[in-house]
Design a protein around this motif. Structure first.
Motif, PDB file in Angstrom:
ATOM      1  N   PRO A 220       0.809  -1.220   0.000  1.00 14.33           N
ATOM      2  CA  PRO A 220       0.000   0.000   0.000  1.00 14.33           C
ATOM      3  C   PRO A 220       0.845   1.274   0.000  1.00 14.33           C
ATOM      4  N   ILE A 221       0.336   2.278  -0.697  1.00 10.80           N
ATOM      5  CA  ILE A 221       0.926   3.614  -0.668  1.00 10.80           C
ATOM      6  C   ILE A 221      -0.128   4.573  -0.130  1.00 10.80           C
ATOM      7  N   TRP A 222       0.268   5.393   0.818  1.00  8.49           N
ATOM      8  CA  TRP A 222      -0.611   6.447   1.332  1.00  8.49           C
ATOM      9  C   TRP A 222      -0.074   7.804   0.861  1.00  8.49           C
ATOM     10  N   PRO A 223      -0.698   8.426  -0.114  1.00  5.88           N
ATOM     11  CA  PRO A 223      -0.278   9.778  -0.502  1.00  5.88           C
ATOM     12  C   PRO A 223      -0.689  10.775   0.584  1.00  5.88           C
ATOM     13  N   VAL A 224       0.200  11.702   0.897  1.00  8.98           N
ATOM     14  CA  VAL A 224      -0.037  12.636   2.004  1.00  8.98           C
ATOM     15  C   VAL A 224       0.304  14.050   1.554  1.00  8.98           C
ATOM     16  N   TRP A 225      -0.641  14.981   1.749  1.00 15.74           N
ATOM     17  CA  TRP A 225      -0.345  16.385   1.498  1.00 15.74           C
ATOM     18  C   TRP A 225       0.583  16.910   2.587  1.00 15.74           C
ATOM     19  N   GLN A 226       1.450  17.829   2.231  1.00 21.45           N
ATOM     20  CA  GLN A 226       2.384  18.390   3.187  1.00 21.45           C
ATOM     21  C   GLN A 226       1.619  19.093   4.320  1.00 21.45           C
ATOM     22  N   GLY A 227       2.019  18.765   5.553  1.00 20.68           N
ATOM     23  CA  GLY A 227       1.385  19.360   6.714  1.00 20.68           C
ATOM     24  C   GLY A 227       0.125  18.664   7.171  1.00 20.68           C
ATOM     25  N   GLN A 228      -0.338  17.664   6.420  1.00 20.62           N
ATOM     26  CA  GLN A 228      -1.534  16.927   6.801  1.00 20.62           C
ATOM     27  C   GLN A 228      -1.135  15.674   7.585  1.00 20.62           C
ATOM     28  N   PRO A 229      -2.018  15.190   8.455  1.00 25.28           N
ATOM     29  CA  PRO A 229      -1.663  14.003   9.243  1.00 25.28           C
ATOM     30  C   PRO A 229      -1.601  12.748   8.382  1.00 25.28           C
ATOM     31  N   VAL A 230      -0.768  11.824   8.801  1.00 24.95           N
ATOM     32  CA  VAL A 230      -0.693  10.522   8.136  1.00 24.95           C
ATOM     33  C   VAL A 230      -1.981   9.756   8.429  1.00 24.95           C
ATOM     34  N   PRO A 231      -2.602   9.123   7.436  1.00 35.52           N
ATOM     35  CA  PRO A 231      -3.843   8.375   7.688  1.00 35.52           C
ATOM     36  C   PRO A 231      -3.668   7.340   8.795  1.00 35.52           C
ATOM     37  N   ASP A 232      -4.707   7.180   9.611  1.00 30.94           N
ATOM     38  CA  ASP A 232      -4.639   6.259  10.745  1.00 30.94           C
ATOM     39  C   ASP A 232      -4.390   4.828  10.294  1.00 30.94           C
ATOM     40  N   ASP A 233      -4.986   4.449   9.123  1.00 33.19           N
ATOM     41  CA  ASP A 233      -4.860   3.051   8.722  1.00 33.19           C
ATOM     42  C   ASP A 233      -3.455   2.696   8.242  1.00 33.19           C
ATOM     43  N   ALA A 234      -2.578   3.692   8.114  1.00 32.45           N
ATOM     44  CA  ALA A 234      -1.188   3.371   7.785  1.00 32.45           C
ATOM     45  C   ALA A 234      -0.478   2.748   8.979  1.00 32.45           C
ATOM     46  N   ASP A 235      -1.039   2.973  10.188  1.00 28.23           N
ATOM     47  CA  ASP A 235      -0.490   2.381  11.412  1.00 28.23           C
ATOM     48  C   ASP A 235       1.026   2.642  11.499  1.00 28.23           C
TER      49      ASP A 235
ATOM     50  N   GLY B 166       2.581   5.025  13.456  1.00 25.12           N
ATOM     51  CA  GLY B 166       3.110   5.463  14.742  1.00 25.12           C
ATOM     52  C   GLY B 166       3.972   6.703  14.597  1.00 25.12           C
ATOM     53  N   THR B 167       5.114   6.674  15.289  1.00 26.72           N
ATOM     54  CA  THR B 167       6.021   7.828  15.241  1.00 26.72           C
ATOM     55  C   THR B 167       7.124   7.659  14.183  1.00 26.72           C
ATOM     56  N   TRP B 168       7.011   6.567  13.425  1.00 27.40           N
ATOM     57  CA  TRP B 168       8.062   6.273  12.436  1.00 27.40           C
ATOM     58  C   TRP B 168       8.248   7.408  11.423  1.00 27.40           C
ATOM     59  N   PRO B 169       7.180   7.954  10.808  1.00 26.70           N
ATOM     60  CA  PRO B 169       7.379   9.036   9.839  1.00 26.70           C
ATOM     61  C   PRO B 169       8.103  10.240  10.441  1.00 26.70           C
ATOM     62  N   GLU B 170       7.726  10.600  11.675  1.00 28.33           N
ATOM     63  CA  GLU B 170       8.361  11.747  12.323  1.00 28.33           C
ATOM     64  C   GLU B 170       9.842  11.489  12.541  1.00 28.33           C
TER      65      GLU B 170
ATOM     66  N   LEU C  70       7.616   2.073   5.176  1.00 32.30           N
ATOM     67  CA  LEU C  70       7.137   1.623   6.486  1.00 32.30           C
ATOM     68  C   LEU C  70       7.599   0.189   6.718  1.00 32.30           C
ATOM     69  N   PRO C  71       8.258  -0.070   7.847  1.00 31.66           N
ATOM     70  CA  PRO C  71       8.758  -1.425   8.115  1.00 31.66           C
ATOM     71  C   PRO C  71       7.627  -2.354   8.531  1.00 31.66           C
ATOM     72  N   ASP C  72       7.809  -3.644   8.223  1.00 34.18           N
ATOM     73  CA  ASP C  72       6.787  -4.628   8.611  1.00 34.18           C
ATOM     74  C   ASP C  72       7.143  -5.356   9.904  1.00 34.18           C
ATOM     75  N   GLY C  73       8.269  -4.982  10.546  1.00 30.03           N
ATOM     76  CA  GLY C  73       8.675  -5.611  11.798  1.00 30.03           C
ATOM     77  C   GLY C  73       9.471  -6.874  11.604  1.00 30.03           C
ATOM     78  N   ARG C  74       9.644  -7.305  10.360  1.00 29.17           N
ATOM     79  CA  ARG C  74      10.402  -8.540  10.078  1.00 29.17           C
ATOM     80  C   ARG C  74      11.563  -8.267   9.117  1.00 29.17           C
ATOM     81  N   GLY C  75      11.928  -7.009   9.006  1.00 33.90           N
ATOM     82  CA  GLY C  75      13.022  -6.646   8.111  1.00 33.90           C
ATOM     83  C   GLY C  75      12.575  -6.341   6.703  1.00 33.90           C
ATOM     84  N   GLY C  76      11.276  -6.343   6.476  1.00 38.54           N
ATOM     85  CA  GLY C  76      10.749  -6.068   5.157  1.00 38.54           C
ATOM     86  C   GLY C  76       9.994  -4.747   5.116  1.00 38.54           C
ATOM     87  N   VAL C  77       9.305  -4.524   4.024  1.00 40.97           N
ATOM     88  CA  VAL C  77       8.545  -3.286   3.799  1.00 40.97           C
ATOM     89  C   VAL C  77       7.061  -3.588   3.867  1.00 40.97           C
TER      90      VAL C  77
END
Length: 460
Positions: free
Chosen positions: A14-29, A31-35, A49-56
């Protein structure tokens, strides 16, 4: 290279397109990773976004400032160029984002000119076509643009008048269209004297390519494309710096052929009778080259004083437009890399177009913005007609003074387009000087997508 969407796949990332200054969609889950990665949604910025197993697990992609979105055409195209190889899908389409243009931009961003370069088979990020879009239509538009780019990018050593004819024949064969070509001395027999005059000094014979698609009694559309496969400037020889890009002087022909493929591939050709005319020449230097001061007699019977052999495009177009107008098409369109004045006025991104019919012009202007294929209307300013009327002939191909060069060139062409129901002229550049999203440096089509979008209103 064929632009294609990826088949739908359950494991598409999945790709979540995000406008600058807008919040990251909740369903991207996310957390604080983007910041922590410094992701702010700036145009072209991505965050895997990491999948927790070394992947994307997916990606965030920045669309930039929504209030200035018009500054960045096809922002999602950067994702096609920068995301890892694999199959991707749009997980979200934020408000203000055009899904169709995003998908088209992704495909356009895949373009590479690979004819002369080995080792370009690297994997690429592929996109699943967003739901609700006609995948075949979007792919057909992109494929037609790829054809135009390939033709322009090919150097004149491999894209002279003969090779341009070969490309036209190949396209006509794929579309089931008829094609006739008149070349060399036969141009004089066919009363196409200015096409012959401009191209007679080259080793490759000048020619007129004539393609017809469709029959019946539907509305008629004639497309004329300038096919000067290389322009030395003739005896008014260009300096080296100005000659460097002249392989692109057939950009009008390339756009005309791409437009024809686009019309056929999207179904827009159905119910319409379409004709494409391409005067294909090379403007060369030799003992038999046409000269400054020569007076040429056109197919229309108007005489033209040649005050600059480097203003040759309008000469070959004049004969082709006259021939086209004799059929009284409902709509006639010319594409031509015609004047440097158009670039001075509007730069490389915005070709001017000319049209006397206000309703047609307004429809084209609106469609151009919607299609992310910008055009800007300029006037057939009748007060300047006197500038193209010299003392010893009916017309002057290169008025002195240098002012209003794009307008006077358009006025010159209009003299030969009389007889068509409506006439639209586009003074295109055909070249992307610096890479931009969906538009790598090199040849580029201009105006075809705008006209495709406008066609239901201007030629129903």
């Amino acid at each position: 290279m064929t632009p294609e969407f990826a088949p739908s796949h359950q494991d598409a990332l999945p790709i979540w397109p995000v406008w600058q200054g807008q919040p990251v969609p909740d369903d991207a889950d996310a957390g604080t990773w983007p910041e922590s990665c410094g992701f702010e949604g700036a145009a072209g910025q991505s965050c895997l976004l990491p999948d927790g197993r070394g992947g994307v697990a997916g990606a965030l992609f920045g669309l930039g400032n929504r209030d200035r979105a018009d500054r960045q055409r096809f922002p999602l195209a950067r994702a096609a160029e920068t995301l890892p190889e694999g199959i991707w899908r749009l997980a979200d389409i934020p408000e203000g984002m055009d899904a169709r243009q995003a998908a088209l931009g992704w495909l356009l961003g895949q373009y590479r000119f690979t004819r002369y370069k080995a080792g370009t088979g690297a994997g690429r990020a592929r996109l699943v076509c967003p739901q609700g879009l006609d995948a075949q239509e979007v792919q057909a538009i992109a494929a037609a643009e790829f054809l135009t780019r390939d033709l322009i990018n090919t150097p004149a050593s491999d894209m002279g008048p003969q090779q341009l004819e070969d490309a036209a024949r190949a396209l006509a064969d794929r579309l089931g269209a008829s094609i006739e070509v008149t070349s060399g001395p036969a141009l004089l027999d066919a009363n196409l004297p200015m096409i012959h005059a401009v191209g007679r000094a080259a080793q490759a014979e000048p020619r007129l390519i004539d393609i017809r698609l469709g029959d019946g009694d539907g509305p008629t559309l004639t497309i004329v494309g300038k096919g000067v496969c290389f322009d030395t400037g003739g005896l008014n020889l260009k300096p080296g710096a100005s000659m460097g890009l002249m392989k692109k002087d057939m950009g009008g022909a390339a756009t005309a052929l791409g437009f024809l493929q686009m019309l056929a591939g999207t179904g827009a050709a159905l119910g319409r009778r379409i004709r494409v005319l391409i005067p294909a020449v090379e403007n060369s230097v030799a003992g038999n080259a046409f000269r400054p001061g020569d007076v040429l007699t056109s197919r229309k019977g108007l005489t033209v004083e040649v005050n600059n052999t480097d203003a040759e495009g309008r000469l070959v177009l004049a004969d082709a437009l006259t021939l086209a107008a004799e059929d009284s098409p409902d709509l006639m369109i010319s594409f031509a890399t015609l004047t440097g004045a158009a670039r001075v006025a509007l730069g490389p991104d915005i070709p001017p177009f000319y049209c006397d019919d206000d309703a047609t012009a307004q429809a084209i202007q609106a469609a151009a913005m919607d299609a992310a294929d910008p055009l800007w209307r300029m006037p057939f300013w009748a007060a300047y007609d006197s500038l193209i009327e010299p003392g010893i002939a009916d017309l002057d191909n290169a008025p002195s003074g240098g002012m209003a060069g794009s307008i006077t060139a358009a006025l010159f062409l209009r003299r030969f387009a009389q007889g068509a129901g409506r006439y639209v002229h586009l003074d295109i550049y055909g070249w992307q000087p610096t890479a931009a999203p969906g538009r790598p440096k090199g040849g580029v089509g201009q105006g075809a997508r705008a006209l495709l979008a406008a066609l239901p209103k201007i030629l129903p």
